[in-house]
Design a protein around this motif. Structure first.
Motif, PDB file in Angstrom:
ATOM      1  N   MET A   1       0.828  -1.200   0.000  1.00  0.00           N
ATOM      2  CA  MET A   1       0.000   0.000   0.000  1.00  0.00           C
ATOM      3  C   MET A   1       0.872   1.263   0.000  1.00  0.00           C
ATOM      4  N   VAL A   2       1.977   1.225   0.751  1.00  0.00           N
ATOM      5  CA  VAL A   2       2.868   2.384   0.798  1.00  0.00           C
ATOM      6  C   VAL A   2       3.422   2.694  -0.588  1.00  0.00           C
ATOM      7  N   THR A   3       3.866   1.649  -1.302  1.00  0.00           N
ATOM      8  CA  THR A   3       4.412   1.831  -2.647  1.00  0.00           C
ATOM      9  C   THR A   3       3.356   2.385  -3.594  1.00  0.00           C
ATOM     10  N   LEU A   4       2.130   1.859  -3.485  1.00  0.00           N
ATOM     11  CA  LEU A   4       1.040   2.331  -4.334  1.00  0.00           C
ATOM     12  C   LEU A   4       0.742   3.798  -4.062  1.00  0.00           C
ATOM     13  N   MET A   5       0.722   4.182  -2.796  1.00  0.00           N
ATOM     14  CA  MET A   5       0.442   5.577  -2.464  1.00  0.00           C
ATOM     15  C   MET A   5       1.542   6.484  -2.997  1.00  0.00           C
ATOM     16  N   GLU A   6       2.771   6.032  -2.967  1.00  0.00           N
ATOM     17  CA  GLU A   6       3.872   6.828  -3.507  1.00  0.00           C
ATOM     18  C   GLU A   6       3.705   7.022  -5.009  1.00  0.00           C
ATOM     19  N   THR A   7       3.209   6.000  -5.702  1.00  0.00           N
ATOM     20  CA  THR A   7       2.957   6.098  -7.142  1.00  0.00           C
ATOM     21  C   THR A   7       1.908   7.159  -7.433  1.00  0.00           C
ATOM     22  N   VAL A   8       0.792   7.116  -6.698  1.00  0.00           N
ATOM     23  CA  VAL A   8      -0.282   8.088  -6.906  1.00  0.00           C
ATOM     24  C   VAL A   8       0.192   9.489  -6.542  1.00  0.00           C
ATOM     25  N   ARG A   9       0.933   9.605  -5.459  1.00  0.00           N
ATOM     26  CA  ARG A   9       1.449  10.908  -5.016  1.00  0.00           C
ATOM     27  C   ARG A   9       2.350  11.508  -6.097  1.00  0.00           C
ATOM     28  N   ALA A  10       3.162  10.680  -6.730  1.00  0.00           N
ATOM     29  CA  ALA A  10       4.056  11.169  -7.778  1.00  0.00           C
ATOM     30  C   ALA A  10       3.276  11.684  -8.981  1.00  0.00           C
ATOM     31  N   MET A  11       2.138  11.037  -9.274  1.00  0.00           N
ATOM     32  CA  MET A  11       1.351  11.452 -10.439  1.00  0.00           C
ATOM     33  C   MET A  11       0.639  12.775 -10.205  1.00  0.00           C
ATOM     34  N   VAL A  12       0.186  13.041  -8.969  1.00  0.00           N
ATOM     35  CA  VAL A  12      -0.573  14.274  -8.719  1.00  0.00           C
ATOM     36  C   VAL A  12       0.339  15.453  -8.398  1.00  0.00           C
ATOM     37  N   SER A  13       1.595  15.184  -8.130  1.00  0.00           N
ATOM     38  CA  SER A  13       2.514  16.262  -7.759  1.00  0.00           C
ATOM     39  C   SER A  13       2.927  17.079  -8.970  1.00  0.00           C
ATOM     40  N   ALA A  14       3.379  18.302  -8.717  1.00  0.00           N
ATOM     41  CA  ALA A  14       3.884  19.166  -9.786  1.00  0.00           C
ATOM     42  C   ALA A  14       5.023  18.472 -10.522  1.00  0.00           C
ATOM     43  N   GLY A  15       4.958  18.477 -11.838  1.00  0.00           N
ATOM     44  CA  GLY A  15       5.989  17.823 -12.623  1.00  0.00           C
ATOM     45  C   GLY A  15       5.730  16.355 -12.848  1.00  0.00           C
ATOM     46  N   GLY A  16       4.616  15.847 -12.308  1.00  0.00           N
ATOM     47  CA  GLY A  16       4.278  14.443 -12.497  1.00  0.00           C
ATOM     48  C   GLY A  16       3.483  14.244 -13.767  1.00  0.00           C
ATOM     49  N   CYS A  17       2.170  14.038 -13.607  1.00  0.00           N
ATOM     50  CA  CYS A  17       1.282  13.892 -14.762  1.00  0.00           C
ATOM     51  C   CYS A  17       0.386  15.125 -14.827  1.00  0.00           C
ATOM     52  N   ALA A  18       0.405  15.816 -15.965  1.00  0.00           N
ATOM     53  CA  ALA A  18      -0.350  17.061 -16.081  1.00  0.00           C
ATOM     54  C   ALA A  18      -1.837  16.859 -15.821  1.00  0.00           C
ATOM     55  N   TRP A  19      -2.394  15.726 -16.297  1.00  0.00           N
ATOM     56  CA  TRP A  19      -3.824  15.483 -16.097  1.00  0.00           C
ATOM     57  C   TRP A  19      -4.128  15.279 -14.618  1.00  0.00           C
ATOM     58  N   HIS A  20      -3.322  14.453 -13.954  1.00  0.00           N
ATOM     59  CA  HIS A  20      -3.535  14.204 -12.523  1.00  0.00           C
ATOM     60  C   HIS A  20      -3.355  15.490 -11.709  1.00  0.00           C
ATOM     61  N   GLU A  21      -2.375  16.274 -12.100  1.00  0.00           N
ATOM     62  CA  GLU A  21      -2.094  17.506 -11.371  1.00  0.00           C
ATOM     63  C   GLU A  21      -3.266  18.478 -11.448  1.00  0.00           C
ATOM     64  N   ALA A  22      -4.027  18.411 -12.542  1.00  0.00           N
ATOM     65  CA  ALA A  22      -5.135  19.358 -12.744  1.00  0.00           C
ATOM     66  C   ALA A  22      -6.419  18.941 -12.035  1.00  0.00           C
ATOM     67  N   GLN A  23      -6.467  17.718 -11.515  1.00  0.00           N
ATOM     68  CA  GLN A  23      -7.722  17.219 -10.948  1.00  0.00           C
ATOM     69  C   GLN A  23      -7.997  17.775  -9.548  1.00  0.00           C
ATOM     70  N   THR A  24      -9.290  17.849  -9.238  1.00  0.00           N
ATOM     71  CA  THR A  24      -9.759  18.255  -7.911  1.00  0.00           C
ATOM     72  C   THR A  24     -10.736  17.206  -7.400  1.00  0.00           C
ATOM     73  N   HIS A  25     -11.153  17.347  -6.141  1.00  0.00           N
ATOM     74  CA  HIS A  25     -12.166  16.432  -5.611  1.00  0.00           C
ATOM     75  C   HIS A  25     -13.415  16.470  -6.484  1.00  0.00           C
ATOM     76  N   GLU A  26     -13.814  17.682  -6.877  1.00  0.00           N
ATOM     77  CA  GLU A  26     -15.041  17.841  -7.670  1.00  0.00           C
ATOM     78  C   GLU A  26     -14.904  17.204  -9.049  1.00  0.00           C
ATOM     79  N   SER A  27     -13.767  17.419  -9.692  1.00  0.00           N
ATOM     80  CA  SER A  27     -13.610  16.896 -11.054  1.00  0.00           C
ATOM     81  C   SER A  27     -13.542  15.377 -11.072  1.00  0.00           C
ATOM     82  N   LEU A  28     -13.147  14.779  -9.963  1.00  0.00           N
ATOM     83  CA  LEU A  28     -13.027  13.322  -9.904  1.00  0.00           C
ATOM     84  C   LEU A  28     -14.330  12.613  -9.569  1.00  0.00           C
ATOM     85  N   THR A  29     -15.337  13.361  -9.142  1.00  0.00           N
ATOM     86  CA  THR A  29     -16.589  12.740  -8.707  1.00  0.00           C
ATOM     87  C   THR A  29     -17.192  11.811  -9.761  1.00  0.00           C
ATOM     88  N   PRO A  30     -17.264  12.212 -11.038  1.00  0.00           N
ATOM     89  CA  PRO A  30     -17.838  11.288 -12.033  1.00  0.00           C
ATOM     90  C   PRO A  30     -17.069   9.979 -12.151  1.00  0.00           C
TER      91      PRO A  30
END
Length: 222
Positions: free
Chosen positions: A1-30
Motif C-alpha cells: 500500500m505504501v508503494t502504491l500511495m507513492e505512485t499516486v502521489r508522484a502522479m498528482v505532484s507538480a511535474g508528475g502527470c499534467a492530467w492528474h495535477e489538474a484534478q480536484t475532488h469535484e472533477s473526480l466525482t464522475p
C-alpha cells in the motif's frame, strides 16, 4: 500500500502527470461513480475473481487519488489520517465486537444500528432521526430504497401495509421463497412506469425525488 500511495502521489505532484495535477475532488466525482458502478456490474454479473479484483483496485485508486490531492493541497489530512479516522469510527460503532456489549445477532444488530451510531457519536438515545445521514445527492432510486428501509427499521412505516400495495399485482409474487421472481416483476413494473413517464413528458428521476422528499417530510413530523 505504501508503494502504491507513492505512485499516486508522484502522479498528482507538480511535474508528475499534467492530467492528474489538474484534478480536484469535484472533477473526480464522475470517475468515482463510474468506477463504483463497474465494480457493482462485475459483482452482479458474477465475473471471475480476477476481474472483481481489478475493479476493486480501480475503486481503491479513487480513494488514494482523493487522499493525495488533499495532501498536495494542504487540506489537513492524508491517507494515514483517513485510515486512522476510519479505524476509530469502526471500533466506536461496533462495541459488540470491540467493547463490552457482547455478541449481537443480525436481527439484533438491525434493531440496534441507529442506537449504536448514537452511542458512537456521544449522542443521547432517541435524538438521531431515522433519515439522518442519507445523502441528498444519491441516485433517486437508491435514495428511495434507503429512505424506505430506514423508515421501516424505525417502525415509522410498514411497506406491506401501505395504501395500494394489496391491489398491486406484484404483491402476489413477493414472498420469502420467490425473491427472484419478485425481482423480475418489480424490474418490469419500474420500467413500465419509466416508459409511461416518458410518454407523459415527465422526468421519472425528478418525480421520484419529489415523492421521496414528501415521504421524508411526513416522517419528520410523525
Amino acid at each position: 500500500m505504501v508503494t502504491l500511495m507513492e505512485t499516486v502521489r508522484a502522479m498528482v505532484s507538480a511535474g508528475g502527470c499534467a492530467w492528474h495535477e489538474a484534478q480536484t475532488h469535484e472533477s473526480l466525482t464522475p470517475y468515482l461513480v463510474e468506477e463504483s458502478s463497474e465494480l457493482i456490474d462485475a459483482i452482479e454479473r458474477d465475473l471471475p475473481a480476477s476481474e472483481v479484483k481489478l475493479e476493486l483496485g480501480d475503486v481503491l485508486y479513487q480513494v488514494l487519488f482523493h487522499a493525495a490531492i488533499a495532501e498536495r493541497d494542504g487540506e489537513g489530512y492524508d491517507l494515514d489520517e483517513v485510515a486512522r479516522a476510519l479505524n476509530e469510527k469502526l471500533i466506536a460503532r461496533h462495541p459488540h465486537v470491540f467493547g463490552d456489549r457482547g455478541y449481537l445477532s443480525l436481527e439484533e444488530l438491525e434493531a440496534e444500528w441507529e442506537r449504536l451510531k448514537e452511542d458512537a457519536a456521544g449522542e443521547a438515545r432517541g435524538t438521531r432521526h431515522a433519515l439522518e445521514g442519507i445523502p441528498s445527492g444519491m441516485p433517486a432510486l437508491a435514495r428511495a430504497a434507503k429512505v424506505v428501509e430506514r423508515l421501516k427499521r424505525a417502525k415509522l412505516i410498514d411497506p406491506s401495509e401501505m395504501e395500494g400495495i394489496h391491489r398491486d399485482p406484484l404483491a402476489a409474487v413477493i414472498g420469502p421463497d420467490e425473491r427472484r421472481l419478485a425481482e423480475v416483476g418489480v424490474g418490469d413494473a419500474i420500467l413500465a412506469i419509466v416508459t409511461r413517464a416518458n410518454a407523459a413528458g415527465v422526468d421519472p428521476d425528478r418525480a421520484l425525488r419529489l415523492a421521496v422528499d414528501r415521504m421524508a417530510a411526513r416522517a419528520a413530523h410523525s
